[in-house]
Design a protein around this motif. Sequence first.
Motif, PDB file in Angstrom:
ATOM      1  N   ALA A  37       0.815  -1.219   0.000  1.00 61.53           N
ATOM      2  CA  ALA A  37       0.000   0.000   0.000  1.00 61.53           C
ATOM      3  C   ALA A  37       0.850   1.271   0.000  1.00 61.53           C
ATOM      4  O   ALA A  37       0.569   2.225  -0.731  1.00 61.53           O
ATOM      5  CB  ALA A  37      -0.942  -0.013   1.199  1.00 61.53           C
ATOM      6  N   GLY A  38       1.913   1.289   0.804  1.00 60.29           N
ATOM      7  CA  GLY A  38       2.737   2.492   0.925  1.00 60.29           C
ATOM      8  C   GLY A  38       3.876   2.521  -0.066  1.00 60.29           C
ATOM      9  O   GLY A  38       5.034   2.726   0.300  1.00 60.29           O
ATOM     10  N   ARG A 292      -7.852   9.048   3.456  1.00 68.04           N
ATOM     11  CA  ARG A 292      -8.762   8.113   2.807  1.00 68.04           C
ATOM     12  C   ARG A 292      -8.005   6.996   2.085  1.00 68.04           C
ATOM     13  O   ARG A 292      -6.801   7.098   1.841  1.00 68.04           O
ATOM     14  CB  ARG A 292      -9.669   8.867   1.835  1.00 68.04           C
ATOM     15  CG  ARG A 292     -10.519   9.935   2.534  1.00 68.04           C
ATOM     16  CD  ARG A 292     -11.386  10.708   1.569  1.00 68.04           C
ATOM     17  NE  ARG A 292     -12.196  11.711   2.264  1.00 68.04           N
ATOM     18  CZ  ARG A 292     -13.387  11.463   2.803  1.00 68.04           C
ATOM     19  NH1 ARG A 292     -13.915  10.243   2.715  1.00 68.04           N
ATOM     20  NH2 ARG A 292     -14.067  12.427   3.414  1.00 68.04           N
ATOM     21  N   SER A 293      -8.730   5.967   1.717  1.00 66.75           N
ATOM     22  CA  SER A 293      -8.115   4.811   1.056  1.00 66.75           C
ATOM     23  C   SER A 293      -7.801   5.064  -0.406  1.00 66.75           C
ATOM     24  O   SER A 293      -7.136   4.251  -1.046  1.00 66.75           O
ATOM     25  CB  SER A 293      -9.016   3.579   1.190  1.00 66.75           C
ATOM     26  OG  SER A 293     -10.279   3.819   0.581  1.00 66.75           O
ATOM     27  N   GLY A 294      -8.272   6.180  -0.960  1.00 70.18           N
ATOM     28  CA  GLY A 294      -7.983   6.552  -2.330  1.00 70.18           C
ATOM     29  C   GLY A 294      -8.018   8.058  -2.490  1.00 70.18           C
ATOM     30  O   GLY A 294      -8.435   8.784  -1.572  1.00 70.18           O
ATOM     31  N   PRO A 295      -7.592   8.567  -3.661  1.00 67.87           N
ATOM     32  CA  PRO A 295      -7.468  10.015  -3.856  1.00 67.87           C
ATOM     33  C   PRO A 295      -8.780  10.694  -4.244  1.00 67.87           C
ATOM     34  O   PRO A 295      -8.915  11.289  -5.318  1.00 67.87           O
ATOM     35  CB  PRO A 295      -6.433  10.107  -4.986  1.00 67.87           C
ATOM     36  CG  PRO A 295      -6.662   8.870  -5.796  1.00 67.87           C
ATOM     37  CD  PRO A 295      -7.035   7.805  -4.802  1.00 67.87           C
ATOM     38  N   SER A 296      -9.755  10.645  -3.347  1.00 69.64           N
ATOM     39  CA  SER A 296     -11.055  11.259  -3.592  1.00 69.64           C
ATOM     40  C   SER A 296     -11.858  11.234  -2.307  1.00 69.64           C
ATOM     41  O   SER A 296     -11.679  10.343  -1.458  1.00 69.64           O
ATOM     42  CB  SER A 296     -11.816  10.490  -4.685  1.00 69.64           C
ATOM     43  OG  SER A 296     -13.174  10.876  -4.732  1.00 69.64           O
ATOM     44  N   GLY A 297     -12.773  12.192  -2.185  1.00 70.57           N
ATOM     45  CA  GLY A 297     -13.647  12.220  -1.025  1.00 70.57           C
ATOM     46  C   GLY A 297     -14.648  11.100  -0.999  1.00 70.57           C
ATOM     47  O   GLY A 297     -15.313  10.881   0.020  1.00 70.57           O
ATOM     48  N   TYR A 299     -13.815   7.936  -1.279  1.00 66.74           N
ATOM     49  CA  TYR A 299     -13.191   6.771  -0.653  1.00 66.74           C
ATOM     50  C   TYR A 299     -13.403   6.816   0.853  1.00 66.74           C
ATOM     51  O   TYR A 299     -13.519   7.893   1.450  1.00 66.74           O
ATOM     52  CB  TYR A 299     -11.689   6.735  -0.950  1.00 66.74           C
ATOM     53  CG  TYR A 299     -11.331   6.272  -2.338  1.00 66.74           C
ATOM     54  CD1 TYR A 299     -11.125   4.927  -2.623  1.00 66.74           C
ATOM     55  CD2 TYR A 299     -11.161   7.189  -3.373  1.00 66.74           C
ATOM     56  CE1 TYR A 299     -10.783   4.499  -3.895  1.00 66.74           C
ATOM     57  CE2 TYR A 299     -10.817   6.772  -4.660  1.00 66.74           C
ATOM     58  CZ  TYR A 299     -10.629   5.427  -4.913  1.00 66.74           C
ATOM     59  OH  TYR A 299     -10.297   5.015  -6.177  1.00 66.74           O
ATOM     60  N   PRO A 300     -13.441   5.654   1.511  1.00 66.44           N
ATOM     61  CA  PRO A 300     -13.651   5.631   2.970  1.00 66.44           C
ATOM     62  C   PRO A 300     -12.515   6.313   3.736  1.00 66.44           C
ATOM     63  O   PRO A 300     -11.359   6.305   3.297  1.00 66.44           O
ATOM     64  CB  PRO A 300     -13.685   4.131   3.296  1.00 66.44           C
ATOM     65  CG  PRO A 300     -13.972   3.445   2.003  1.00 66.44           C
ATOM     66  CD  PRO A 300     -13.381   4.301   0.932  1.00 66.44           C
ATOM     67  N   VAL A 301     -12.869   6.896   4.880  1.00 66.04           N
ATOM     68  CA  VAL A 301     -11.872   7.483   5.771  1.00 66.04           C
ATOM     69  C   VAL A 301     -11.207   6.355   6.559  1.00 66.04           C
ATOM     70  O   VAL A 301     -11.882   5.537   7.180  1.00 66.04           O
ATOM     71  CB  VAL A 301     -12.524   8.488   6.743  1.00 66.04           C
ATOM     72  CG1 VAL A 301     -11.498   8.998   7.757  1.00 66.04           C
ATOM     73  CG2 VAL A 301     -13.138   9.650   5.967  1.00 66.04           C
ATOM     74  N   VAL A 302      -9.879   6.307   6.498  1.00 65.83           N
ATOM     75  CA  VAL A 302      -9.117   5.266   7.195  1.00 65.83           C
ATOM     76  C   VAL A 302      -8.659   5.765   8.563  1.00 65.83           C
ATOM     77  O   VAL A 302      -8.705   5.038   9.552  1.00 65.83           O
ATOM     78  CB  VAL A 302      -7.902   4.825   6.352  1.00 65.83           C
ATOM     79  CG1 VAL A 302      -7.053   3.800   7.092  1.00 65.83           C
ATOM     80  CG2 VAL A 302      -8.352   4.278   5.002  1.00 65.83           C
ATOM     81  N   ARG A 303      -8.219   7.017   8.613  1.00 62.23           N
ATOM     82  CA  ARG A 303      -7.784   7.623   9.878  1.00 62.23           C
ATOM     83  C   ARG A 303      -7.841   9.140   9.724  1.00 62.23           C
ATOM     84  O   ARG A 303      -8.089   9.656   8.637  1.00 62.23           O
ATOM     85  CB  ARG A 303      -6.376   7.168  10.269  1.00 62.23           C
ATOM     86  CG  ARG A 303      -5.304   7.475   9.242  1.00 62.23           C
ATOM     87  CD  ARG A 303      -3.945   6.940   9.687  1.00 62.23           C
ATOM     88  NE  ARG A 303      -4.014   5.536  10.064  1.00 62.23           N
ATOM     89  CZ  ARG A 303      -3.904   4.525   9.213  1.00 62.23           C
ATOM     90  NH1 ARG A 303      -3.694   4.772   7.912  1.00 62.23           N
ATOM     91  NH2 ARG A 303      -3.984   3.282   9.617  1.00 62.23           N
ATOM     92  N   THR A 304      -7.594   9.846  10.790  1.00 60.56           N
ATOM     93  CA  THR A 304      -7.590  11.310  10.750  1.00 60.56           C
ATOM     94  C   THR A 304      -6.282  11.847  11.323  1.00 60.56           C
ATOM     95  O   THR A 304      -5.614  11.174  12.122  1.00 60.56           O
ATOM     96  CB  THR A 304      -8.767  11.897  11.546  1.00 60.56           C
ATOM     97  OG1 THR A 304      -8.676  11.458  12.908  1.00 60.56           O
ATOM     98  CG2 THR A 304     -10.099  11.461  10.960  1.00 60.56           C
ATOM     99  N   GLY A 334       0.003   4.551   2.790  1.00 58.69           N
ATOM    100  CA  GLY A 334      -0.851   4.175   1.675  1.00 58.69           C
ATOM    101  C   GLY A 334      -2.164   4.922   1.615  1.00 58.69           C
ATOM    102  O   GLY A 334      -2.954   4.703   0.693  1.00 58.69           O
ATOM    103  N   THR A 335      -2.436   5.813   2.568  1.00 60.78           N
ATOM    104  CA  THR A 335      -3.656   6.607   2.538  1.00 60.78           C
ATOM    105  C   THR A 335      -3.425   7.912   1.769  1.00 60.78           C
ATOM    106  O   THR A 335      -2.283   8.285   1.476  1.00 60.78           O
ATOM    107  CB  THR A 335      -4.150   6.923   3.954  1.00 60.78           C
ATOM    108  OG1 THR A 335      -3.136   7.688   4.641  1.00 60.78           O
ATOM    109  CG2 THR A 335      -4.441   5.641   4.727  1.00 60.78           C
TER     110      THR A 335
END
Length: 437
Positions: A37-38, A292-297, A299-304, A334-335
């Motif tokens: 991912a990273g 997020r898990s991808g480059p768009s709003g 995609y799910p939020v993974v962390r803040t 990877g986020t």
Amino acid sequence: MRRLPAAVFSAVLAVVSALVLAPAAAAEPATNTGYPAGATATRYSGLAFDACTAPPLTTIQAWNASPYRALGVYISGVNRTCAQPELTVAWVTSVSRLKWRLLPIHKGLQPPCGGRPTDAKISRTAATARTQGTTAARDAIAAAKALGMRPGSAFYNDIENYTQSDTGCRTAVLSYLSAWTKELHRLGYLSGVYMNLNLGARQLADVFTSASYARPDALWIARYDGADTLKGWTGVADAKWAVHQRAKQYRGSHNETYGGVTVNIDNDRLDAPVATVAYAYTVTGTGVLNARSGPSGSYPVVRTHASRSALQVLCQTPGPKVGTTTVWDKLSDGTYVTDHYVSTPSTTGYSSPLPRCVYPYQTTATGGLTQRSGPGTSYAAQGTVPNGGLAWVVCQRSGTKVGTTAVWDRLDSGRYVSDHYVASPSGTTYSKPVPRC
């Protein structure tokens, strides 16, 4: 000494003979690369130099007055000649912040019929040579991680001159490099090889499409003719390692001086993958920043991340506009976060020295892979990627089904190729961590 019974001795001899005479393990030329991912790849096009010992940071600062912006560094290998007191994670971070790219070199085992007499050698037994190549890849990765180099980096295995007429030696070298490549790909890195043009590289080029050996992603040749061209290499066709996959060391050891500091260097011209590193920035917004898990709003939020907290940014990629920018930043975990709330230099576009996010895979179409203006066979053809060339993939989307998959890869040129002819991990669907277009 006790003797083995005749029957036992014969059985043992049969097994040993079978192992010695067995052919090399099959390894298709283009092996899949499993980026974690990273990961992201980084490439450099321009003049570079390499030195036996990594120069102090003050030297690199002085050499900002030079035409070079990339530097070869010996990160690992049992046959490294020079000590590396400067080569630390802090040095790598500082040099990278100065907008230099790094070309990591592994000087490990040398050909059994070449190198220096005192060098540790590759085994003449192909199976052992393959084991040694796998170990070399792991050693390079461990050294790179300790220096802050990330998955997606390219490592160059330094193979010095060897006798071209020795068939056993040739097989040992090729077996070693094949295993080096396969292990790097398995763990999410790119494989490079450094060789003399006439005393090694031609033999590597001869097996470019051989099913017996995994093909490295990039070739760095030594040819001290003073010409920094990346084409017209005798014995290595221009169609081989053709898509940002070449480097040339065109002048050997000599002194050069910039900013009042003299260094003994070799000259290089690069258009090839190099090391990937992370760059430190901070969150600029007043609230929390969603990763997020991808480059768009969408995609799910993974962390803040809290305001003013530190971020480790690998690369930048396009996405939906937020505030003043369509740029999204990929972090080392990877986020992705919108660049609008990150302290990168530009508030509207891409920021140097951050590279674009990209995932190179070798292509597998024997006659070359057609590039198209869109994700389907009905779109206009826009050139080809030669067999074995790197497809520098930015994202994937669905399109016309070709072979076993309807996935199409968008390249960093903006063109599309069918994923059916790309050595990505999945032959039927999308391949992580490549985002959707």
